[in-house]
Write an enzyme that holds these catalytic residues in place. Structure first.
Site, PDB file in Angstrom:
ATOM      1  CG  HIS A 152      -2.117   0.857   1.117  1.00  0.00           C
ATOM      2  ND1 HIS A 152      -2.319   1.933   1.962  1.00  0.00           N
ATOM      3  CD2 HIS A 152      -3.174   0.844   0.264  1.00  0.00           C
ATOM      4  CE1 HIS A 152      -3.459   2.525   1.647  1.00  0.00           C
ATOM      5  NE2 HIS A 152      -3.996   1.891   0.620  1.00  0.00           N
ATOM      6  CE  LYS A 159      -1.437   3.573  -1.816  1.00  0.00           C
ATOM      7  NZ  LYS A 159      -2.692   4.281  -1.819  1.00  0.00           N
ATOM      8  CG  ASP A 189      17.077  12.296 -11.669  1.00  0.00           C
ATOM      9  OD1 ASP A 189      17.313  11.090 -11.907  1.00  0.00           O
ATOM     10  OD2 ASP A 189      17.023  13.153 -12.565  1.00  0.00           O
TER      11      ASP A 189
END
Length: 540
Positions: free
Chosen positions: A204, A206, A211
């Site tokens: 889950h 995110k 870079d």
């Protein structure tokens, strides 16, 4: 989708028994002493920071420095932190960041959608990879994508099929890892059908990294999160140490995940225990070691960097060193990555969140938001048992992602209404409905997915700390899924104002919950929903 369970009594019973077994320790935590919450922070196994103080870094520079006993501390300038406000801004920033990436693109999400906007992202990745090969001096650009196996494999056209062309064209540059929870195995894996299998546990996290720029969010890579599903997003610009940490974290989870091949099969890395065919305990031990090695090595690395930057060169005065350019400017903002992976016995986010709630003093204000109001018992007890003021923002039924769904799945918003009503009744019975206020977000044509909190110390009109990332403060976030968020602590008034404005913009679209709220026809919950909700609430 869990609303389908009433038609599957055997499955519901099986999941209920599994829930009881996995949650056996919950009651033990309910009435833990606040001192016990701090015990992990005082453990001698956690290295203590022993660098001597200096004028650039006074001891006790802020009251949340205890968090660095658990995780690496990244000191940054507040000018490198930018709060985003809309799905469209998030989407455009993602595309622009991909297009200029030279060294690495790292993306961790629950899944990648299959619509035209998601295809735009894939096309953008493809174009950037092509440029890296055609450049006069070819770059070493690497793309690493981490998704959940069950969610990313759902349907004939899915996250895997969306990414196969990249794997086929750029096999040396692209890696796609699919995390499979070790708790979905054997007979359980055979019995639970697609969609329902996602209730057992998910990847889950995110994190979107380009870079040295990092976006932390609760948003997935799907069209609604780019258009009309409200979430939270923060961009950390030119923060190489933070970017290195999350690159290593995603890499560690990727290493214990299944590797997508160009022919759409999956394999485990050589020498790695299979997540659902191998020994579960051995797999979880290996995963714990892999992830904790990243956290601990980064913590030590940051301590050394801090000592070299602010405490080294004792023969020089601080003024001489600064004049010679040997010192970074003192940070006014600190980033702490909080990881929660209970299947691997990693519960840093849970410890920090419970301690923050415990330590919130009288006069402090906590703004807590979640798209799915289903707090753990421990979090509910702390909200009810501490003295700070709370304003809890949650989704009204109309902005729940399942609102209007066909069949019994459309009853899922009613299950959340039932949980909300039970909590509100408890508030009223304790006479705390003024200290702890519930507010419901509503926006026509939108859904709500924002999660996190803002902490305002007593007497302050601006927040000094926020939590932002993937956790929802519910049972799933704490016990089942892999989660990551960051605590941002700042002394910068400009950044505090950004965070305050973010909070205000979300809460301005809400209404205060009262007894009258639950008298509305749309809030009437059917009896079967009330009966089933206690059985399935630990799965959503």
């Amino acid at each position: 989708m869990l609303g389908l369970l009433p038609g599957r009594p055997g499955l519901a019973a099986l999941l209920g028994r599994l829930s009881d077994r996995l949650g056996r320790n919950r009651d033990r935590r309910r009435r833990r002493s606040p001192w016990l919450l701090l015990a992990p922070l005082l453990s001698p196994a956690v290295p203590q920071v022993t660098s001597p103080p200096c004028c650039l870094c006074p001891e006790g520079v802020h009251r949340f420095q205890w968090i660095r006993n658990l995780v690496p501390e990244f000191g940054v300038s507040s000018s490198h932190v930018r709060v985003l406000s809309s799905p469209a801004e998030f989407f455009e920033l993602m595309k622009s960041q991909i297009s200029v990436a030279k060294r690495r693109v790292v993306m961790a999400s629950l899944y990648l959608g299959t619509g035209p906007l998601e295809q735009e992202l894939v096309d953008c990745l493809e174009h950037t990879l092509e440029k890296s090969l055609q450049a006069k001096f070819p770059s070493d650009l690497k793309v690493s994508i981490l998704l959940d196996f069950t969610r990313g494999s759902r349907g004939r056209k899915n996250s895997r099929t969306m990414l196969l062309p990249l794997l086929q064209r750029f096999p040396e540059q692209v890696r796609v890892s699919l995390f499979h929870t070790p708790n979905l195995r054997g007979l359980l894996r055979l019995l639970i059908p697609e969609r329902f299998n996602e209730t057992i546990g998910l990847q889950h996290i995110k994190v979107y990294l380009f870079d040295n720029n990092v976006i932390l969010s609760g948003a997935n890579l799907s069209d609604s999160y780019f258009t009309n599903r409200q979430d939270r997003y923060v961009l950390l610009q030119d923060c190489p140490e933070v970017a290195d940490f999350f690159t290593e974290l995603v890499g560690a989870v990727g290493d214990v995940s299944l590797q997508l091949q160009a022919d759409n099969t999956v394999q485990v890395l050589e020498g790695m225990v299979h997540p659902y065919k191998g020994d579960r305990a051995a797999y979880c031990r290996a995963a714990n070691k892999r992830v904790m090695d990243v956290i601990n090595s980064a913590r030590v690395r940051q301590q050394v960097l801090h000592a070299q930057t602010f405490h080294g060169d004792s023969l020089l005065t601080q003024e001489d060193a600064a004049a010679a350019g040997d010192r970074r400017p003192a940070p006014d903002t600190w980033i702490y990555p909080l990881i929660q992976m209970k299947p691997f016995e990693i519960q840093i986010d849970e410890i920090v969140t419970e301690t923050l709630l415990t330590e919130a003093e009288r006069g402090a204000r906590v703004y807590l938001t979640t798209g799915y109001f289903n707090l753990t018992q421990a979090y509910m007890d702390l909200v009810l048992g501490t003295r700070a003021e709370y304003q809890i923002l949650l989704a009204s039924p109309e902005v729940n992602g399942f609102f209007g769904a066909k069949g019994v799945a459309g009853a899922i918003p009613a299950a959340y209404v039932h949980i909300e009503r039970q909590f509100f009744r408890e508030l009223c019975s304790l006479g705390q409905q003024e200290r702890v206020r519930l507010q419901e977000y509503w926006r026509r044509g939108w859904t709500f997915h924002a999660k996190g909190l803002w902490l305002y110390l007593a007497g302050s009109s601006l927040p000094c700390l926020t939590l932002i990332g993937s956790p929802n403060f519910g049972y799933r976030s704490v016990h089942r899924d892999l989660e990551a968020q960051i605590a941002i602590v700042t002394e910068s008034r400009a950044l505090q104002q950004q965070l305050h404005q973010e909070q205000e913009q979300l809460y301005l679209r809400s209404g205060v919950v009262s007894s009258a709220t639950f008298e509305q026809p749309s809030r009437q919950v059917k009896l079967w929903v009330k009966m089933v909700t206690p059985l399935i609430k630990n799965f959503f």
